[in-house]
Scaffold this active site. Sequence first.
Site, PDB file in Angstrom:
ATOM      1  N   CYS A  83      40.926  70.067  41.576  1.00  0.00           N
ATOM      2  CA  CYS A  83      41.250  71.279  42.352  1.00  0.00           C
ATOM      3  C   CYS A  83      41.346  72.540  41.519  1.00  0.00           C
ATOM      4  O   CYS A  83      40.630  73.516  41.757  1.00  0.00           O
ATOM      5  CB  CYS A  83      42.570  71.078  43.095  1.00  0.00           C
ATOM      6  N   HIS A 144      47.048  76.844  44.370  1.00  0.00           N
ATOM      7  CA  HIS A 144      47.015  75.893  43.244  1.00  0.00           C
ATOM      8  C   HIS A 144      46.435  76.499  41.966  1.00  0.00           C
ATOM      9  O   HIS A 144      45.771  75.819  41.186  1.00  0.00           O
ATOM     10  CB  HIS A 144      46.218  74.629  43.622  1.00  0.00           C
ATOM     11  N   ASP A 350      36.179  71.413  47.608  1.00  0.00           N
ATOM     12  CA  ASP A 350      36.372  71.831  46.216  1.00  0.00           C
ATOM     13  C   ASP A 350      35.809  70.820  45.221  1.00  0.00           C
ATOM     14  O   ASP A 350      35.480  71.171  44.088  1.00  0.00           O
ATOM     15  CB  ASP A 350      37.849  72.137  45.928  1.00  0.00           C
TER      16      ASP A 350
END
Length: 585
Positions: A83, A144, A350
Amino acid sequence: VSFLLPWFRTSLVTPLIFGLLLQPPLTQLSIVTQPNIVLLMADDLGIGDIGCYGNDTIRTPNIDRLAKEGVRLTQHISAAPLCTPSRAAFLTGRYPLRSGMDAVNNYRVIFWNGGSGGLPPNETTFAKILQQQGYSTGLIGKWHLGVNCESRNDHCHHPLNHGFDYFYGMPFTLISDCQPTETPEMDRAFRRKLWLSTQMIGLVTLTAALVRLTGLISVRWKTLACLAGFSFLFFVSWFSSYGFVRYWNCIMMRNNEVTEQPMVTDRTTSFILIESISFIERNKEKPFLLFLSFLHSHTPLVTTEKFVGRSRHGLYGDNVEEMDWMVGQVLDAIDKEGLKNTTLVYFASDHGGWLERQEGKRQLGGWNGIYRGGKAMGGWEGGIRVPGIFRWPGVLPAGTVINEPTSLMDIFPTVVHLAGGVLPQDRIIDGRDLMPLLQGTVDHSEHKFLFHYCGIHLHAVRWHQKDSGAIWKAHYVTPVFHPPGAGACYDRGFCPCFGEGVTHHDPPLLFDLSRDPSEAKPLSADTEPLFDIVIRKIGRAIEEHQRTLTPVPEQLSVYNIMWKPWLQPCCGTFPLCWCDKEGEN
């Protein structure tokens, strides 16, 4: 004759004006104006989980409709198999190691909201450039990429410091720790070691105390006090972070304000959808960029009751079908506001699906179709080949399939050019503008080589030999699967990038993806006449690529990923961090 000239001119000009007014809008004219841009990114979704990519059991009618009405990419590649680095590359158009967002250690993603690492403030995102071009920019969902650098409220890594006018969502990522009923997921093996160490130290302390009380051995009370103090401090040092993961990491923010700590997962999906549609409605009168970063389909697979039990693939399939429904709701909102023909919509994941994510017999991760490997694997296709769909009616040809190599990094230059912006000249941009390829004005992608990293370690390289149509891919490092032949690292939960868990290949494993997309049969000098030529060509490309790399601070160093109490976002007075402002409203 002279008195006839005005009539003659009028008779020519009038039909000409009417003819121009009746002409359909030109594609080129549509590109000159600034389109709205809606970017939809799934989390941990496998390329094999969607109908238009071959899945005939999970129902994804809305994503499939996007592909039918637009352009579907079959070789869309993430810049990283996890990620944090993948999203950094997506936002900046640059390989993540250029910004320090790839790891030298085994901690390959942002681990804490209270860490100091994150997307550096000096990086330029496409949101920042579109903001300068007059766009309203919003990020709804997962971030994130870090929050703070030096103090609790400096927000140096925050979305609002990277070009987004509005943010609602998780600064971290959804994990099983966010659900009290689920088995903890974050750093599970390390936590077990910490518990074991704590028990061992406690046992030593207790044994010493018993020995002292029974008089078997002379142990000074001062020594016992030191042992007890050490045991307590050791326990507090790790339990203050790992014991409260749900409070520290599972939070929701609106702009710079914490609104839920911990988050109430049962209503997160509806809030994210409401916020996305509201953003479209608020900004329909001017160009806008909406980056809807789904929490689906990452574990713990938070799914509303309406969708539980609907799919043929358990909770994971339910979760994917709910995400598809959300996509449909966003598309309907675009249509309702009359924005369909002026909005570029993009859908991707992703990185690849997480093969090792299982609980007992339940498979909680995605499926990567015919492609080998999965999440966390930097070289194998299953970890980095993702869905890629574009729709822009009247500009992009409907029902088109493109088999050329493209990258998530290409979104940066593509949307910057559409917005009328200029690419940064002070840094290397690895992405390429996709519009010529998407519109069919060129036959081939601009990418000649793509470099596939696992952390900072180069695992594989692909070379698109455009004159022959071959897509060569050389693997220099591959993970050691366990059990052997299983196709994943089920013993570890994640495949590593270096150390005993990988195999180095010299000469490298070579595949031609145009003939062997599953990477099932490696070529050799005996079976492929061009083997030596291809390996030398790729080797020279690596040397040229490495000359473009410059040292930068490591954002995912051990120090940067450590939890720091003074950086922890807190709703209240630390450490009493708790609030539910959404519930109050």
